[in-house]
Every structure is written in structure tokens, then in C-alpha cells.
Design an enzyme around this catalytic site. Structure first.
Site, PDB file in Angstrom:
ATOM      1  CB  SER A   2     -60.371   2.508  -5.352  1.00  0.00           C
ATOM      2  OG  SER A   2     -59.876   3.743  -4.869  1.00  0.00           O
ATOM      3  CE1 TYR A  60     -58.101   3.085 -10.165  1.00  0.00           C
ATOM      4  CE2 TYR A  60     -58.835   4.475  -8.352  1.00  0.00           C
ATOM      5  CZ  TYR A  60     -58.211   3.336  -8.809  1.00  0.00           C
ATOM      6  OH  TYR A  60     -57.679   2.444  -7.919  1.00  0.00           O
TER       7      TYR A  60
END
Length: 256
Positions: free
Chosen positions: A150, A163
Site C-alpha cells: 500500500s 495497517y
């Protein structure tokens, strides 16, 4: 979401995609099928999985569904075994299964249980699935792994610590795995999308979505189809000498 016409880019390649019942994972599976691949979709959500597999089959693609809990070693091992049995081997793996869970919480507010769950799925799950699929990918002689990272790990998104940390770990693991699996002729690369318009990002405040659009070099929403090309490339023979690399696919929000 549109489906590209059938292409020979990945003709008869056997690919396992995790987290494939919806969102980006389903977009990857659909694009793989449209480019000639035979696909196993793996996901924890059995109800969504059946519908997604049926949709791909109706489009003329070979697709199979396997229920898997990416955080459970036994489940991951069983998933890899079923994928190999159904496809007769394995040429590609897309480690897409991931959860966010920590969105909106500061580092002080984040609880240990949430941290552990995110790490179990996103980091340990990526390792476990890679380990389980390695023998079949080695036997293929042209094995390719794509890990979904990401761009939050590249710019340090706030209030998303677990995350972000997990995706940073995936990037680091990709480089290490590329060196370990290189002798088996297995490539390992990572794709880092930006904020994509999928079900999993609906919780993100509208202001954050606008910020992404405004700061991108290509100033528009990012859609699943914007990411699929990078995954297809990394799995194809076009990338047989590309490994250990990270490709940020985010419209120029982060230039890596």
C-alpha cells in the site's frame, strides 16, 4: 468494472488469488481470466466467494473457489493444496488478503488485539501462503508472486498504524523472499496501490478521498482496473527478470 477481451498474455497460467471474493482481489481474478489464466479465488467469506466464482464462470473463465483464513496455518496449507489439485499445478500467487481494522485510531488508541489481528492476516498470512505455495511454484519453472502492499507505507498515513506497519513489512518481506526464492526461478514483487474505490475503503472519510484526488498527478479517483495491469505484468513473462521490486500504482500521489 469492465472485462478486457481474452488475451494470450497469461494463457493457461494457473494462479491463486487471495482475498478475491470482492474488491481488488476480484478485479485481479477477473482480469486474469480475461487474459487467459485459470484462477482459484480464495477468501474467508464463503457467501461472497460463491457469487464471485459464478460470475467469472458465466463470463467464460475457468474459476474455482476455496475458503481460507489467511491467519490460520492449517487453513492456508489446505488452501494451497486445493488450488494445486484443482488447477493441476500453480504458476502464480497474488497475496491480496488483508484487513485494515485500525482505521481512525491513533497510536495511543490502538489496542493490542487489533494490532495482532492485522499482523496475523496481512504479514503472517502473506508469509504462510508463500511458504505453502512455494513447492508448486518451483515445479512450474516460471513461478511468480505478487504481494499487495500500500502506498500508505510510503508516505506514512496517520491513524492507520497497524495497517501501515503491516504493509511496510510486506514490502520488506518481498525483497527478502525475492532473494530466497530466486534459485527456484520464482519472482517476487510488490504492488502498492493508492486509495482505490472499493467496498473496503467505504469507511474512509470523504475528505481523505478528496485529498488523494487533489494531490495525485493524475487527478481523479483510483479504480480497481487502474491496478490490474501492474499485477498482470508482474505475473507474465514480460517480468521474468524483474524481482524484489515495488511498483507504486497511485496516479502519482507518491512517486517512488
Amino acid at each position: 468494472m469492465t472485462t478486457a477481451p481474452h488475451s494470450a498474455l497469461l494463457q493457461d497460467r494457473r494462479v491463486l488469488v487471495t482475498g478475491a471474493a470482492r474488491g481488488l482481489g476480484f478485479a485481479f481474478a477477473q482480469a486474469l481470466g480475461a487474459n487467459g489464466a485459470r484462477v482459484v479465488l480464495a477468501d474467508l467469506r464463503a457467501d461472497l466467494l460463491d457469487a464471485s466464482v459464478s460470475q467469472l464462470v458465466a463470463q467464460g473463465h475457468e474459476a474455482h473457489g476455496v475458503v481460507v483464513d489467511a491467519a490460520d496455518p492449517a487453513s492456508v496449507t489446505a488452501c494451497a493444496k486445493q488450488a494445486v489439485e484443482r488447477l493441476g499445478g500453480l504458476d502464480g500467487l497474488v497475496n491480496n488478503a488483508a484487513i485494515t481494522d485500525s482505521g481512525g485510531k491513533t497510536a495511543d488508541e490502538l489496542d493490542i488485539a487489533t494490532w495482532d489481528r492485522v499482523m496475523d492476516v496481512n504479514v503472517r498470512g502473506t508469509w504462510l501462503m508463500t511458504r505453502a505455495c512455494r513447492p508448486a511454484l518451483r515445479d512450474s519453472g516460471r513461478g511468480a508472486i505478487v504481494n499487495l502492499a500500500s502506498d500508505t507505507a510510503l508516505w506514512g498515513a496517520p491513524r492507520l498504524l497497524a495497517y501501515v506497519a503491516s504493509k511496510g513489512a510486506v514490502i520488506a518481506m518481498t525483497r527478502s523472499l525475492a532473494r530466497e526464492l530466486g534459485p527456484d526461478a520464482i519472482t517476487v514483487n510488490a504492488i502498492a496501490p493508492g486509495l482505490v474505490q472499493v467496498e473496503a475503503t467505504r469507511y474512509v472519510p470523504e475528505a481523505r478521498h478528496r485529498h488523494y484526488v487533489e494531490q495525485r498527478a493524475l487527478s481523479r479517483d483510483q479504480l480497481p482496473d487502474d491496478v490490474t495491469g501492474a499485477v498482470l505484468y508482474a505475473l507474465s513473462d514480460l517480468a521474468r527478470f524483474v524481482t524484489g521490486q515495488l511498483l507504486a500504482v497511485n496516479g502519482g500521489f507518491v512517486m517512488h
